[in-house]
Design an enzyme around this catalytic site. Structure first.
Site, PDB file in Angstrom:
ATOM      1  NE  ARG A  51     -31.232   8.492 -10.906  1.00 21.43           N
ATOM      2  CZ  ARG A  51     -30.990   8.244 -12.186  1.00 21.43           C
ATOM      3  NH1 ARG A  51     -30.403   7.103 -12.534  1.00 21.43           N
ATOM      4  NH2 ARG A  51     -31.330   9.105 -13.122  1.00 21.43           N
ATOM      5  CG  ASP A 160     -30.151  -2.596 -20.240  1.00 21.91           C
ATOM      6  OD1 ASP A 160     -30.424  -1.685 -21.048  1.00 21.91           O
ATOM      7  OD2 ASP A 160     -29.714  -2.375 -19.098  1.00 21.91           O
TER       8      ASP A 160
END
Length: 295
Positions: A51, A160
């Protein structure tokens, strides 16, 4: 979150001349735990490399050590947020774990209707809302069963830690995969087609019910009032026991007595909370206490 095999020391992805050692991974893991409460183990080393390697390469750096120095410095700002965004999991879709919405419609919304019409304040929190499907699903469910909801003091807060997914939630453009399992009649009545493709977006009255804000669940919660329902599903599963207990305890404190907590299908409340909640459905918990007395 994926759980691939651990790396050996100095392992490097073929075709990339990037230094990546177990020490680099441990620094990233410590940062993620301290910043987000997410626990990465050695089984996640390959996932972390996969990633982040592209970003390390794009910055023209020769290895992860330099990248970690840059991304975790006190002046990192945007790069720090990018690192967190890269290593958080954001798998979701509309009406995920549909039995939660069945319970919301059948057991909770009737009470919301009575209380809202009496002038009471109703607040719902979608914690760890990702790209917004959960929060908009709640809004759709409310409007289906309480069309006059926008006329009352009834609001949904969606939060979030990942600012990138919050931006996507506000934009609210969803591909067919996000709407899998949603009846066509509901899609047609609650979503507008986006010209030039197969994307859909919730109708304005649905969007208007939701407010999106960045928030770190292991940081300060700037709330002045209590919530009537909290959805936090498949978030705590990535955290260790003490962090989970801290979050569950926090939810107990900001839920009104009689309020409901919805958690993920693989999650369980900490044993220390026994007596503070009553399980009333599949991973659905009601906060104990006297609603009339507010404690």
């Amino acid at each position: 979150m994926t759980t691939p095999a651990p790396l050996t020391a100095g392992w490097s992805r073929p075709g990339r001349d990037l230094s990546y050692t177990p020490e680099d991974f441990q620094r990233i893991a410590r940062f993620m735990y301290d910043a987000t409460g997410i626990r990465l183990t050695e089984a996640n080393e390959r996932m972390v490399y996969a990633r982040l390697a592209g970003r390390v390469h794009d910055l023209g750096l020769d290895g992860f050590s330099t990248y970690v120095d840059r991304a975790t410095s006190s002046l990192a700002g945007e790069e720090r947020d990018r690192l967190i965004s890269s290593l958080t999991t954001n798998t979701t879709h509309f009406y995920r774990e549909s039995y939660h919405f069945d319970y919301l419609a059948g057991q909770i919304i009737p009470d919301f209707i009575t209380r809202a019409r009496a002038g009471e304040r109703i607040r719902i929190w979608s914690a760890g809302c990702s790209t917004g499907e959960e929060a908009y699903s709640i809004a759709i469910c409310l409007l289906q069963h309480f069309p006059e909801a926008p006329q009352h003091d009834l609001k949904i807060l969606a939060t979030d830690i990942d600012r990138a997914v919050l931006a996507r939630a506000v934009t609210a453009l969803y591909p067919p995969g996000s709407l899998r399992g949603v009846p066509k009649a509901l899609i047609d009545s609650c979503f507008d087609p986006v010209p030039g493709g197969d994307l859909r977006t919730p109708r304005p009255q649905i969007k208007a019910m939701v407010t999106f804000r960045p928030l770190n669940l292991i940081g300060h919660w700037p709330f002045s009032g209590r919530f009537d329902a909290i959805f936090c599903r498949n978030v705590a599963i990535y955290m260790d026991g003490p962090t989970q207990e801290r979050i569950w305890t926090g939810f107990h404190q900001v839920l009104r007595p009689g309020g409901h907590l919805f958690i993920g299908h693989s999650e369980r409340l900490s044993p220390s909370l026994k007596g503070r909640f009553t399980m009333v459905g599949n991973t659905i918990h009601r906060r104990n206490g006297d609603p009339a007395r507010g404690r």
